[in-house]
Scaffold this motif. Structure first.
Motif, PDB file in Angstrom:
ATOM      1  N   ALA A 193     -10.690  10.631   4.369  1.00 40.75           N
ATOM      2  CA  ALA A 193      -9.301  10.828   4.784  1.00 40.75           C
ATOM      3  C   ALA A 193      -8.405  10.037   3.850  1.00 40.75           C
ATOM      4  N   ALA A 194      -7.215  10.563   3.588  1.00 36.18           N
ATOM      5  CA  ALA A 194      -6.318   9.895   2.656  1.00 36.18           C
ATOM      6  C   ALA A 194      -4.868  10.198   3.003  1.00 36.18           C
ATOM      7  N   ILE A 195      -3.996   9.315   2.552  1.00 36.87           N
ATOM      8  CA  ILE A 195      -2.551   9.472   2.721  1.00 36.87           C
ATOM      9  C   ILE A 195      -1.910   9.330   1.354  1.00 36.87           C
ATOM     10  N   ASN A 196      -0.959  10.218   1.011  1.00 35.97           N
ATOM     11  CA  ASN A 196      -0.269  10.027  -0.254  1.00 35.97           C
ATOM     12  C   ASN A 196       0.995   9.196  -0.036  1.00 35.97           C
ATOM     13  N   SER A 197       1.689   8.896  -1.106  1.00 34.43           N
ATOM     14  CA  SER A 197       2.840   8.005  -1.034  1.00 34.43           C
ATOM     15  C   SER A 197       4.001   8.616  -0.239  1.00 34.43           C
ATOM     16  N   SER A 198       3.955   9.918  -0.003  1.00 39.01           N
ATOM     17  CA  SER A 198       4.971  10.578   0.814  1.00 39.01           C
ATOM     18  C   SER A 198       4.594  10.602   2.285  1.00 39.01           C
ATOM     19  N   GLY A 199       3.388  10.153   2.606  1.00 38.28           N
ATOM     20  CA  GLY A 199       2.948  10.112   3.992  1.00 38.28           C
ATOM     21  C   GLY A 199       2.133  11.301   4.435  1.00 38.28           C
ATOM     22  N   CYS A 251     -12.444   1.780   0.951  1.00 44.24           N
ATOM     23  CA  CYS A 251     -11.061   2.206   0.817  1.00 44.24           C
ATOM     24  C   CYS A 251     -10.683   2.143  -0.658  1.00 44.24           C
ATOM     25  N   ALA A 252      -9.711   2.936  -1.025  1.00 39.86           N
ATOM     26  CA  ALA A 252      -9.311   3.056  -2.421  1.00 39.86           C
ATOM     27  C   ALA A 252      -7.831   3.391  -2.511  1.00 39.86           C
ATOM     28  N   ALA A 253      -7.261   3.110  -3.671  1.00 35.64           N
ATOM     29  CA  ALA A 253      -5.840   3.370  -3.876  1.00 35.64           C
ATOM     30  C   ALA A 253      -5.589   3.785  -5.322  1.00 35.64           C
ATOM     31  N   VAL A 254      -4.539   4.550  -5.490  1.00 33.69           N
ATOM     32  CA  VAL A 254      -4.143   4.985  -6.823  1.00 33.69           C
ATOM     33  C   VAL A 254      -2.658   5.312  -6.783  1.00 33.69           C
ATOM     34  N   VAL A 255      -2.001   5.129  -7.919  1.00 31.66           N
ATOM     35  CA  VAL A 255      -0.593   5.503  -8.021  1.00 31.66           C
ATOM     36  C   VAL A 255      -0.507   6.983  -8.352  1.00 31.66           C
ATOM     37  N   LEU A 262       0.819  -1.217   0.000  1.00 29.06           N
ATOM     38  CA  LEU A 262       0.000   0.000   0.000  1.00 29.06           C
ATOM     39  C   LEU A 262       0.849   1.261   0.000  1.00 29.06           C
ATOM     40  N   SER A 263       2.026   1.189   0.582  1.00 32.78           N
ATOM     41  CA  SER A 263       2.867   2.372   0.692  1.00 32.78           C
ATOM     42  C   SER A 263       3.281   2.943  -0.666  1.00 32.78           C
ATOM     43  N   ARG A 264       3.123   2.163  -1.720  1.00 28.53           N
ATOM     44  CA  ARG A 264       3.449   2.643  -3.067  1.00 28.53           C
ATOM     45  C   ARG A 264       2.359   3.542  -3.642  1.00 28.53           C
ATOM     46  N   TYR A 265       1.212   3.531  -2.993  1.00 31.14           N
ATOM     47  CA  TYR A 265       0.038   4.222  -3.519  1.00 31.14           C
ATOM     48  C   TYR A 265      -0.364   5.405  -2.652  1.00 31.14           C
ATOM     49  N   SER A 266      -1.110   6.301  -3.243  1.00 34.14           N
ATOM     50  CA  SER A 266      -1.968   7.155  -2.447  1.00 34.14           C
ATOM     51  C   SER A 266      -3.177   6.295  -2.092  1.00 34.14           C
ATOM     52  N   ARG A 267      -3.631   6.367  -0.856  1.00 35.84           N
ATOM     53  CA  ARG A 267      -4.721   5.486  -0.409  1.00 35.84           C
ATOM     54  C   ARG A 267      -5.569   6.248   0.606  1.00 35.84           C
ATOM     55  N   ASN A 327       2.281  -0.959   7.948  1.00 38.67           N
ATOM     56  CA  ASN A 327       2.966  -1.456   6.746  1.00 38.67           C
ATOM     57  C   ASN A 327       3.264  -2.950   6.839  1.00 38.67           C
ATOM     58  N   ALA A 328       3.541  -3.431   8.035  1.00 37.95           N
ATOM     59  CA  ALA A 328       3.850  -4.847   8.188  1.00 37.95           C
ATOM     60  C   ALA A 328       2.648  -5.720   7.837  1.00 37.95           C
ATOM     61  N   LYS A 329       1.448  -5.213   8.121  1.00 39.08           N
ATOM     62  CA  LYS A 329       0.220  -5.953   7.812  1.00 39.08           C
ATOM     63  C   LYS A 329      -0.377  -5.516   6.476  1.00 39.08           C
ATOM     64  N   ASN A 330       0.237  -4.516   5.850  1.00 38.34           N
ATOM     65  CA  ASN A 330      -0.283  -3.965   4.594  1.00 38.34           C
ATOM     66  C   ASN A 330      -1.761  -3.617   4.722  1.00 38.34           C
ATOM     67  N   THR A 331      -2.085  -2.942   5.789  1.00 42.14           N
ATOM     68  CA  THR A 331      -3.477  -2.646   6.127  1.00 42.14           C
ATOM     69  C   THR A 331      -3.634  -1.169   6.461  1.00 42.14           C
ATOM     70  N   LEU A 332      -4.694  -0.594   5.938  1.00 46.46           N
ATOM     71  CA  LEU A 332      -5.064   0.803   6.196  1.00 46.46           C
ATOM     72  C   LEU A 332      -6.206   0.816   7.199  1.00 46.46           C
ATOM     73  N   TYR A 333      -6.178   1.776   8.108  1.00 42.64           N
ATOM     74  CA  TYR A 333      -7.204   1.871   9.143  1.00 42.64           C
ATOM     75  C   TYR A 333      -7.894   3.227   9.113  1.00 42.64           C
ATOM     76  N   LEU A 334      -9.105   3.244   9.618  1.00 36.82           N
ATOM     77  CA  LEU A 334      -9.807   4.496   9.884  1.00 36.82           C
ATOM     78  C   LEU A 334     -10.428   4.384  11.267  1.00 36.82           C
ATOM     79  N   GLN A 335      -9.867   5.099  12.217  1.00 35.61           N
ATOM     80  CA  GLN A 335     -10.427   5.157  13.566  1.00 35.61           C
ATOM     81  C   GLN A 335     -11.468   6.253  13.588  1.00 35.61           C
ATOM     82  N   MET A 336     -12.694   5.894  13.938  1.00 33.80           N
ATOM     83  CA  MET A 336     -13.797   6.840  13.937  1.00 33.80           C
ATOM     84  C   MET A 336     -14.320   6.989  15.356  1.00 33.80           C
TER      85      MET A 336
END
Length: 124
Positions: free
Chosen positions: A48-54, A94-98, A28-33, A72-81
């Protein structure tokens, strides 16, 4: 990349949920997600979103209540609400794009890969 969301459910107003988005096929770290939501009769919107630069971007409607993070170890994105409101009721994706530009991080049209969604229902 394949994305699978989980963690949705029904809660009362003021409650909390944590959504997870497990990715496979590529780091996932390769993508904006990010996280998006769609309520009945409304357009899909960025939460909410994170780009590849963090760098992160969070919608004003959830700022201070929702937090996006990643393991990153689990390759999992979270959203705490937290402090959920009835108006947060929606299907969450959830979604991702390069390579999304920072100004389009919360634009659903910028994203190529989507999960199937998980329902969040908040009752008053």
């Amino acid at each position: 990349v394949q994305l699978v969301e989980s963690g949705g459910g029904s809660v009362q107003s003021g409650g909390s949920l944590r959504l997870s988005c497990a990715a496979s096929g590529s780091p996932l770290s390769r993508y904006s997600r990010g996280w998006f939501r769609q309520a009945p009769g409304k357009e899909r919107e960025g939460v909410a979103a994170i780009n590849s630069s963090g760098s992160t971007s969070v919608a004003d409607s959830v700022k201070g209540r929702f937090t996006i993070s990643q393991d990153n170890a689990k390759n999992t994105l979270y959203l705490q609400m937290n402090s959920l409101k009835p108006e947060d009721t929606a299907m969450y994706y959830c979604a991702a794009v390069v390579g999304a530009k920072w100004w389009s991080l919360l634009a659903p049209s910028a994203y190529d890969y989507w999960g199937q969604g998980t329902q969040v229902t908040v009752s008053s």
